[in-house]
Design a protein around this motif. Structure first.
Motif, PDB file in Angstrom:
ATOM      1  N   MET A 164       0.645  -1.147  -0.334  1.00  0.00           N
ATOM      2  CA  MET A 164      -0.133  -0.525   0.054  1.00  0.00           C
ATOM      3  C   MET A 164       0.992   1.179   0.174  1.00  0.00           C
ATOM      4  N   GLU A 165       2.110   1.049  -0.488  1.00  0.00           N
ATOM      5  CA  GLU A 165       2.928   2.984  -0.735  1.00  0.00           C
ATOM      6  C   GLU A 165       2.771   3.412  -1.345  1.00  0.00           C
ATOM      7  N   ILE A 166       1.564   2.990  -2.208  1.00  0.00           N
ATOM      8  CA  ILE A 166       1.142   3.990  -3.655  1.00  0.00           C
ATOM      9  C   ILE A 166       0.259   5.377  -2.548  1.00  0.00           C
ATOM     10  N   ILE A 167      -0.229   4.431  -1.413  1.00  0.00           N
ATOM     11  CA  ILE A 167      -1.473   5.207  -0.801  1.00  0.00           C
ATOM     12  C   ILE A 167      -0.930   6.070   0.040  1.00  0.00           C
ATOM     13  N   LYS A 168       0.863   5.994   0.202  1.00  0.00           N
ATOM     14  CA  LYS A 168       1.192   7.223   0.824  1.00  0.00           C
ATOM     15  C   LYS A 168       1.924   7.465  -0.178  1.00  0.00           C
ATOM     16  N   ILE A 169       2.471   7.713  -1.137  1.00  0.00           N
ATOM     17  CA  ILE A 169       2.873   8.645  -2.145  1.00  0.00           C
ATOM     18  C   ILE A 169       1.840   9.056  -3.056  1.00  0.00           C
ATOM     19  N   VAL A 170       0.141   8.584  -2.819  1.00  0.00           N
ATOM     20  CA  VAL A 170      -0.291   9.791  -3.337  1.00  0.00           C
ATOM     21  C   VAL A 170      -1.114  10.442  -1.863  1.00  0.00           C
ATOM     22  N   GLY A 171      -0.825  10.019  -1.400  1.00  0.00           N
ATOM     23  CA  GLY A 171      -1.268  10.805  -0.280  1.00  0.00           C
ATOM     24  C   GLY A 171      -0.968  12.002   0.161  1.00  0.00           C
ATOM     25  N   VAL A 172       0.335  11.636   0.177  1.00  0.00           N
ATOM     26  CA  VAL A 172       1.256  13.170   0.195  1.00  0.00           C
ATOM     27  C   VAL A 172       1.633  13.851  -0.509  1.00  0.00           C
ATOM     28  N   ALA A 173       1.112  13.844  -2.260  1.00  0.00           N
ATOM     29  CA  ALA A 173       1.401  14.423  -3.052  1.00  0.00           C
ATOM     30  C   ALA A 173      -0.277  15.306  -3.328  1.00  0.00           C
ATOM     31  N   LEU A 174      -0.758  14.428  -2.991  1.00  0.00           N
ATOM     32  CA  LEU A 174      -2.458  15.373  -2.444  1.00  0.00           C
ATOM     33  C   LEU A 174      -2.657  16.506  -1.608  1.00  0.00           C
ATOM     34  N   VAL A 175      -1.488  16.232  -0.538  1.00  0.00           N
ATOM     35  CA  VAL A 175      -0.978  17.378   0.513  1.00  0.00           C
ATOM     36  C   VAL A 175      -0.772  18.412   0.365  1.00  0.00           C
ATOM     37  N   ALA A 176       0.476  18.056  -0.869  1.00  0.00           N
ATOM     38  CA  ALA A 176       1.513  18.943  -1.436  1.00  0.00           C
ATOM     39  C   ALA A 176       0.799  19.958  -2.127  1.00  0.00           C
ATOM     40  N   THR A 177      -0.360  19.353  -2.671  1.00  0.00           N
ATOM     41  CA  THR A 177      -0.809  20.064  -4.056  1.00  0.00           C
ATOM     42  C   THR A 177      -1.550  20.978  -3.817  1.00  0.00           C
ATOM     43  N   PHE A 178      -2.594  21.026  -2.006  1.00  0.00           N
ATOM     44  CA  PHE A 178      -3.403  21.309  -2.356  1.00  0.00           C
ATOM     45  C   PHE A 178      -2.482  22.401  -1.283  1.00  0.00           C
ATOM     46  N   LEU A 179      -1.651  22.515  -0.805  1.00  0.00           N
ATOM     47  CA  LEU A 179      -0.569  23.038   0.437  1.00  0.00           C
ATOM     48  C   LEU A 179      -0.863  23.898  -0.790  1.00  0.00           C
ATOM     49  N   ALA A 180       0.159  23.517  -2.196  1.00  0.00           N
ATOM     50  CA  ALA A 180       0.843  24.549  -2.948  1.00  0.00           C
ATOM     51  C   ALA A 180      -0.104  25.783  -3.266  1.00  0.00           C
ATOM     52  N   LEU A 181      -1.548  24.704  -3.759  1.00  0.00           N
ATOM     53  CA  LEU A 181      -2.422  25.785  -4.191  1.00  0.00           C
ATOM     54  C   LEU A 181      -3.060  26.759  -3.575  1.00  0.00           C
ATOM     55  N   ILE A 182      -3.476  26.867  -1.766  1.00  0.00           N
ATOM     56  CA  ILE A 182      -3.097  27.483  -0.468  1.00  0.00           C
ATOM     57  C   ILE A 182      -1.983  29.006  -0.760  1.00  0.00           C
ATOM     58  N   ILE A 183      -1.015  28.081  -0.706  1.00  0.00           N
ATOM     59  CA  ILE A 183       0.012  29.082  -0.655  1.00  0.00           C
ATOM     60  C   ILE A 183       0.262  30.123  -2.170  1.00  0.00           C
ATOM     61  N   LYS A 184       0.161  29.688  -3.205  1.00  0.00           N
ATOM     62  CA  LYS A 184       0.383  30.418  -3.710  1.00  0.00           C
ATOM     63  C   LYS A 184      -0.403  31.448  -4.310  1.00  0.00           C
ATOM     64  N   GLU A 185      -1.055  31.711  -3.813  1.00  0.00           N
ATOM     65  CA  GLU A 185      -1.976  32.812  -3.649  1.00  0.00           C
ATOM     66  C   GLU A 185      -0.932  34.080  -3.042  1.00  0.00           C
ATOM     67  N   GLN A 186       0.253  33.392  -2.307  1.00  0.00           N
ATOM     68  CA  GLN A 186       0.527  34.524  -1.523  1.00  0.00           C
ATOM     69  C   GLN A 186       1.949  34.589  -2.029  1.00  0.00           C
ATOM     70  N   LYS A 187       2.025  33.209  -1.879  1.00  0.00           N
ATOM     71  CA  LYS A 187       4.278  33.417  -2.132  1.00  0.00           C
ATOM     72  C   LYS A 187       4.278  31.776  -3.251  1.00  0.00           C
ATOM     73  N   PRO A 188       4.272  32.114  -4.255  1.00  0.00           N
ATOM     74  CA  PRO A 188       4.201  30.931  -5.263  1.00  0.00           C
ATOM     75  C   PRO A 188       5.355  30.432  -5.248  1.00  0.00           C
ATOM     76  N   ASN A 189       6.497  31.737  -5.050  1.00  0.00           N
ATOM     77  CA  ASN A 189       7.928  31.381  -5.366  1.00  0.00           C
ATOM     78  C   ASN A 189       7.985  29.694  -4.329  1.00  0.00           C
ATOM     79  N   PHE A 190       7.580  29.924  -3.672  1.00  0.00           N
ATOM     80  CA  PHE A 190       7.153  29.270  -1.764  1.00  0.00           C
ATOM     81  C   PHE A 190       6.316  27.520  -2.432  1.00  0.00           C
ATOM     82  N   ALA A 191       5.735  28.041  -3.082  1.00  0.00           N
ATOM     83  CA  ALA A 191       4.551  26.599  -3.167  1.00  0.00           C
ATOM     84  C   ALA A 191       5.419  26.528  -4.495  1.00  0.00           C
ATOM     85  N   PHE A 192       6.135  27.143  -5.820  1.00  0.00           N
ATOM     86  CA  PHE A 192       7.037  26.012  -6.563  1.00  0.00           C
ATOM     87  C   PHE A 192       7.782  25.058  -5.634  1.00  0.00           C
ATOM     88  N   LEU A 193       8.086  25.571  -4.560  1.00  0.00           N
ATOM     89  CA  LEU A 193       9.429  25.055  -3.732  1.00  0.00           C
ATOM     90  C   LEU A 193       8.846  23.707  -3.786  1.00  0.00           C
TER      91      LEU A 193
END
Length: 129
Positions: free
Chosen positions: A1-30
């Protein structure tokens, strides 16, 4: 079930990046680059196991290891070029991404020529004169 861990981390990072992108686009990219590299590093052990298994199969089949190593290098170039291209596209640099893809394809072709040469020579030997 390693794929669930990978997808979970990726989805959390994606949602965080979408939220952060408004204020700090460079930080979201990093953040996205860091998560992508982390996922890749997480998979290094699996990649090593696959390479080791393929080398054992090649030895058992009496295949020259030079050819197996070349094929593995070709696969590695393809994955690395794709990874770098996707990161570059995420940064909004589509032109650079296409150049990375082109460089990967040229390097793959250059590495494949010795294998293609051996295959053609083998086929020619099999054809009756």
């Amino acid at each position: 079930m390693e794929i669930i861990k990978i997808v979970g981390v990726a989805l959390v990072a994606t949602f965080l990046a979408l939220i952060i992108k408004e204020q700090k686009p460079n930080f979201a990219f990093l953040l996205i680059v860091f998560v992508g590299c982390s996922i890749f590093l997480y998979l290094v052990d699996k990649i090593y196991e696959i390479i080791h298994m393929l080398e054992k199969l090649a030895v058992n089949a009496n295949v020259n290891l030079v050819y197996v190593e070349t094929i593995l290098k070709i696969i590695g170039i393809a994955y690395i070029a794709e990874f770098a291209s996707q990161i570059t596209k995420d940064a909004g640099q589509g032109a650079v991404a296409s150049k990375i893809e082109l460089a990967g394809k040229v390097l793959i072709l250059a590495m494949a020529i010795p294998i293609l040469t051996v295959m053609i020579e083998t086929i020619i030997k099999l054809i009756p004169s």
